[in-house]
Design a protein around this motif. Structure first.
Motif, mmCIF file in Angstrom:
data_model
loop_
_atom_site.group_PDB
_atom_site.id
_atom_site.type_symbol
_atom_site.label_atom_id
_atom_site.label_comp_id
_atom_site.label_asym_id
_atom_site.label_seq_id
_atom_site.Cartn_x
_atom_site.Cartn_y
_atom_site.Cartn_z
ATOM 1 N N PRO A 22 36.616 29.488 39.097
ATOM 2 C CA PRO A 22 36.210 29.266 37.730
ATOM 3 C C PRO A 22 36.894 30.110 36.827
ATOM 4 C CG PRO A 22 34.545 30.521 39.299
ATOM 5 C CD PRO A 22 35.783 30.024 40.056
ATOM 6 N N ALA A 23 36.650 29.770 35.578
ATOM 7 C CA ALA A 23 37.437 30.406 34.204
ATOM 8 C C ALA A 23 36.965 31.704 34.348
ATOM 9 C CB ALA A 23 37.290 29.650 32.911
ATOM 10 N N ASP A 24 35.627 32.056 34.335
ATOM 11 C CA ASP A 24 35.259 33.559 34.069
ATOM 12 C C ASP A 24 35.628 34.410 35.325
ATOM 13 O OD1 ASP A 24 33.297 31.971 35.770
ATOM 14 O OD2 ASP A 24 31.813 33.232 35.279
ATOM 15 N N ALA A 25 35.737 33.597 36.524
ATOM 16 C CA ALA A 25 36.401 34.633 37.689
ATOM 17 C C ALA A 25 37.683 35.056 37.233
ATOM 18 C CB ALA A 25 36.040 33.987 38.957
ATOM 19 N N MET A 27 39.084 35.208 34.509
ATOM 20 C CA MET A 27 39.317 36.196 33.404
ATOM 21 C C MET A 27 38.898 37.416 33.777
ATOM 22 S SD MET A 27 40.176 37.166 30.481
ATOM 23 C CE MET A 27 40.351 35.570 29.588
ATOM 24 N N MET A 28 37.732 37.529 34.909
ATOM 25 C CA MET A 28 37.569 39.010 35.166
ATOM 26 C C MET A 28 38.294 39.612 36.181
ATOM 27 S SD MET A 28 33.339 39.068 34.852
ATOM 28 C CE MET A 28 33.558 40.426 36.016
ATOM 29 N N THR A 33 43.478 33.466 31.053
ATOM 30 C CA THR A 33 42.689 32.413 31.261
ATOM 31 C C THR A 33 43.055 31.648 32.393
ATOM 32 O OG1 THR A 33 44.414 31.031 29.858
ATOM 33 C CG2 THR A 33 42.495 32.090 28.711
#
Length: 71
Positions: A22-25, A27-28, A33
């Motif tokens: 997932p995109a948020d994972a 980024m974190m 991106t």
């Protein structure tokens, strides 16, 4: 390939069967991106492919390999 590149490849491989991370994972975990991660993976793979192709062109490597294969 450095340790960070290996971590990226391991991470991407771990998500392959799930359709990608997932995109948020992304980024974190890496501070980039998904598009940047994909570009980085392509760069890593291209560099490794070029490195391997260069090694295969070394004549001394072919001679050593042939000697090992001989009975």
């Amino acid at each position: 390939m450095d340790r960070f590149d290996r971590e990226i490849l391991d991470y991407v491989r771990s998500w392959v069967c799930y359709g990608g991370p997932p995109a948020d994972a992304v980024m974190m975990t890496f501070g980039m991106t998904p598009e940047q991660l994909a570009a980085r993976v392509e760069s890593i793979v291209s560099a490794e492919k070029a490195r391997i192709e260069q090694e295969l062109r070394r004549p001394w490597l072919r001679v050593q390999t042939a000697r090992k294969a001989s009975p």
